[in-house]
Design a protein around this motif. Structure first.
Motif, PDB file in Angstrom:
ATOM      1  N   TYR A  62      42.491  92.615 -72.193  1.00 21.97           N
ATOM      2  CA  TYR A  62      41.853  93.864 -72.577  1.00 21.97           C
ATOM      3  C   TYR A  62      42.558  95.051 -71.915  1.00 21.97           C
ATOM      4  O   TYR A  62      42.951  94.971 -70.747  1.00 21.97           O
ATOM      5  N   VAL A 111      33.728  92.159 -80.585  1.00 21.00           N
ATOM      6  CA  VAL A 111      33.719  90.720 -80.883  1.00 21.00           C
ATOM      7  C   VAL A 111      32.319  90.230 -81.246  1.00 21.00           C
ATOM      8  O   VAL A 111      31.313  90.804 -80.809  1.00 21.00           O
ATOM      9  N   THR A 112      32.264  89.164 -82.045  1.00 22.18           N
ATOM     10  CA  THR A 112      30.965  88.669 -82.541  1.00 22.18           C
ATOM     11  C   THR A 112      30.896  87.139 -82.524  1.00 22.18           C
ATOM     12  O   THR A 112      30.349  86.519 -83.433  1.00 22.18           O
ATOM     13  N   GLU A 136      37.012  83.773 -87.010  1.00 23.68           N
ATOM     14  CA  GLU A 136      38.414  84.069 -86.714  1.00 23.68           C
ATOM     15  C   GLU A 136      38.524  84.293 -85.211  1.00 23.68           C
ATOM     16  O   GLU A 136      37.560  84.687 -84.567  1.00 23.68           O
ATOM     17  N   HIS A 137      39.693  84.030 -84.639  1.00 17.15           N
ATOM     18  CA  HIS A 137      39.851  84.320 -83.207  1.00 17.15           C
ATOM     19  C   HIS A 137      41.274  84.760 -82.904  1.00 17.15           C
ATOM     20  O   HIS A 137      42.147  84.704 -83.775  1.00 17.15           O
ATOM     21  N   TYR A 138      41.482  85.221 -81.690  1.00 17.71           N
ATOM     22  CA  TYR A 138      42.806  85.655 -81.221  1.00 17.71           C
ATOM     23  C   TYR A 138      43.339  84.549 -80.323  1.00 17.71           C
ATOM     24  O   TYR A 138      42.957  84.462 -79.159  1.00 17.71           O
ATOM     25  N   MET A 141      44.379  84.529 -76.296  1.00 16.90           N
ATOM     26  CA  MET A 141      43.480  85.447 -75.575  1.00 16.90           C
ATOM     27  C   MET A 141      42.076  84.851 -75.456  1.00 16.90           C
ATOM     28  O   MET A 141      41.413  84.995 -74.432  1.00 16.90           O
ATOM     29  N   GLU A 177      40.194  84.416 -71.960  1.00 19.93           N
ATOM     30  CA  GLU A 177      38.954  85.130 -71.658  1.00 19.93           C
ATOM     31  C   GLU A 177      37.843  84.162 -71.246  1.00 19.93           C
ATOM     32  O   GLU A 177      37.087  84.429 -70.317  1.00 19.93           O
ATOM     33  N   LEU A 235      30.561  85.405 -72.975  1.00 15.47           N
ATOM     34  CA  LEU A 235      31.363  84.949 -74.118  1.00 15.47           C
ATOM     35  C   LEU A 235      31.091  85.821 -75.345  1.00 15.47           C
ATOM     36  O   LEU A 235      32.011  86.215 -76.058  1.00 15.47           O
ATOM     37  N   THR A 255      30.298  88.870 -75.595  1.00 17.32           N
ATOM     38  CA  THR A 255      30.804  90.244 -75.574  1.00 17.32           C
ATOM     39  C   THR A 255      32.289  90.347 -75.228  1.00 17.32           C
ATOM     40  O   THR A 255      32.885  91.395 -75.420  1.00 17.32           O
ATOM     41  N   LYS A 256      32.880  89.269 -74.710  1.00 14.41           N
ATOM     42  CA  LYS A 256      34.276  89.345 -74.255  1.00 14.41           C
ATOM     43  C   LYS A 256      35.249  88.461 -75.039  1.00 14.41           C
ATOM     44  O   LYS A 256      36.417  88.825 -75.213  1.00 14.41           O
ATOM     45  N   ALA A 257      34.820  87.278 -75.447  1.00 16.32           N
ATOM     46  CA  ALA A 257      35.774  86.351 -76.084  1.00 16.32           C
ATOM     47  C   ALA A 257      36.083  86.838 -77.503  1.00 16.32           C
ATOM     48  O   ALA A 257      35.167  87.083 -78.296  1.00 16.32           O
ATOM     49  N   PRO A 258      37.371  87.007 -77.838  1.00 13.11           N
ATOM     50  CA  PRO A 258      37.730  87.581 -79.137  1.00 13.11           C
ATOM     51  C   PRO A 258      37.566  86.625 -80.324  1.00 13.11           C
ATOM     52  O   PRO A 258      38.508  86.015 -80.800  1.00 13.11           O
ATOM     53  N   PHE A 259      36.309  86.536 -80.769  1.00 12.18           N
ATOM     54  CA  PHE A 259      35.957  85.815 -82.002  1.00 12.18           C
ATOM     55  C   PHE A 259      35.296  86.827 -82.943  1.00 12.18           C
ATOM     56  O   PHE A 259      34.615  87.750 -82.470  1.00 12.18           O
ATOM     57  N   TRP A 260      35.462  86.610 -84.234  1.00 10.49           N
ATOM     58  CA  TRP A 260      34.787  87.468 -85.222  1.00 10.49           C
ATOM     59  C   TRP A 260      34.195  86.587 -86.310  1.00 10.49           C
ATOM     60  O   TRP A 260      34.867  85.693 -86.836  1.00 10.49           O
TER      61      TRP A 260
END
Lengths: 83, 148
Positions: A61, A80-81, B50-52, B55, B59, B115, B117-122
């Protein structure tokens, strides 16, 4: 450098990733976003409200005023979600 | 410490609990998130995550490290699925093992809150009216306040 987009930002830009040289005079993530906004209509939509966009440099970040270099991977994504 | 797995594959909750038991301590707490069968309005057909890559794992590992500094944990497992999931499918597993139940309960709760709020999943929801990206919730951010 490599630019990454995720979720609805990826859909607007039409690409999940793009390679480019760091443009002259651009030092921060915020300046890069302003530059990218002008590269296509989709980019301008994806990046129009930077207050709601999250950014990462090399998968960590970062902030809009974080400095970047040509070897960085810079990512733009919505809040993120997961979970 | 701990195991972080991001995968398209389903997980076996019993097997994961057994694996945490191997740490030999007296308390294991777990959380399982599953795909609900309703969206904000019309009924949900599927949910795509989806995820990054890279990262995401980093995270989650950071979150586990913070939890380990805060509670006496013997083991931690976090599994998060990606790809297209159907209603009632498992999405996420968080399991914590400790000598103390408070530590196991609280750390599992803490890891899930971070997780989210921080882990890059959508998440993208698919209904009969089409696909739409799930909006982040302010309540997820405020959930972090209690851990400060």
């Amino acid at each position: 450098m490599k630019i990454r987009y995720f979720a609805w930002m990826r859909e607007h830009t039409g690409v999940s990733s793009e390679d480019m040289r760091l443009p002259d005079g651009i030092e921060t993530v915020g300046q890069l976003a302003d530059y990218l906004k002008h590269t296509s209509e989709g980019h301008s939509i994806a990046l129009r409200n930077m207050k709601t966009v999250r950014v990462a440099i090399n998968r960590q970040y970062a902030q809009l005023d974080s400095t970047i270099s040509d070897s960085d991977e810079v990512a733009f994504f919505p809040p993120v979600t997961g979970g | 410490m701990g195991r972080v797995i991001v995968t398209e594959d389903d997980f076996d909750i019993g097997k994961e609990m057994d694996s945490l038991k191997q740490s030999g301590v007296g308390a294991i707490a777990s959380f399982v998130g599953i795909v609900r069968d309703y969206a904000e309005g019309p009924s949900l057909i599927a949910m795509t995550l989806e995820h990054y890559e890279g990262m995401t794992e980093q995270e989650i590992s950071n979150i586990i490290d913070i939890a380990c500094d805060r509670w006496p944990l013997a083991d931690v497992t976090v599994i998060h699925r990606i790809g297209r999931l159907l209603p009632h499918d498992n999405i996420v597993f968080v399991g914590t093992a400790s000598a103390h139940r408070e530590a196991a309960f609280e750390s599992a709760h803490f890891i899930m809150d971070y997780l989210k709020t921080k882990a890059p999943f959508w998440k993208q929801e698919e209904t009969e009216q089409g696909a739409s990206w799930v909006d982040a919730r302010e309540t997820d951010d405020t959930a972090l306040e209690k851990w400060r």
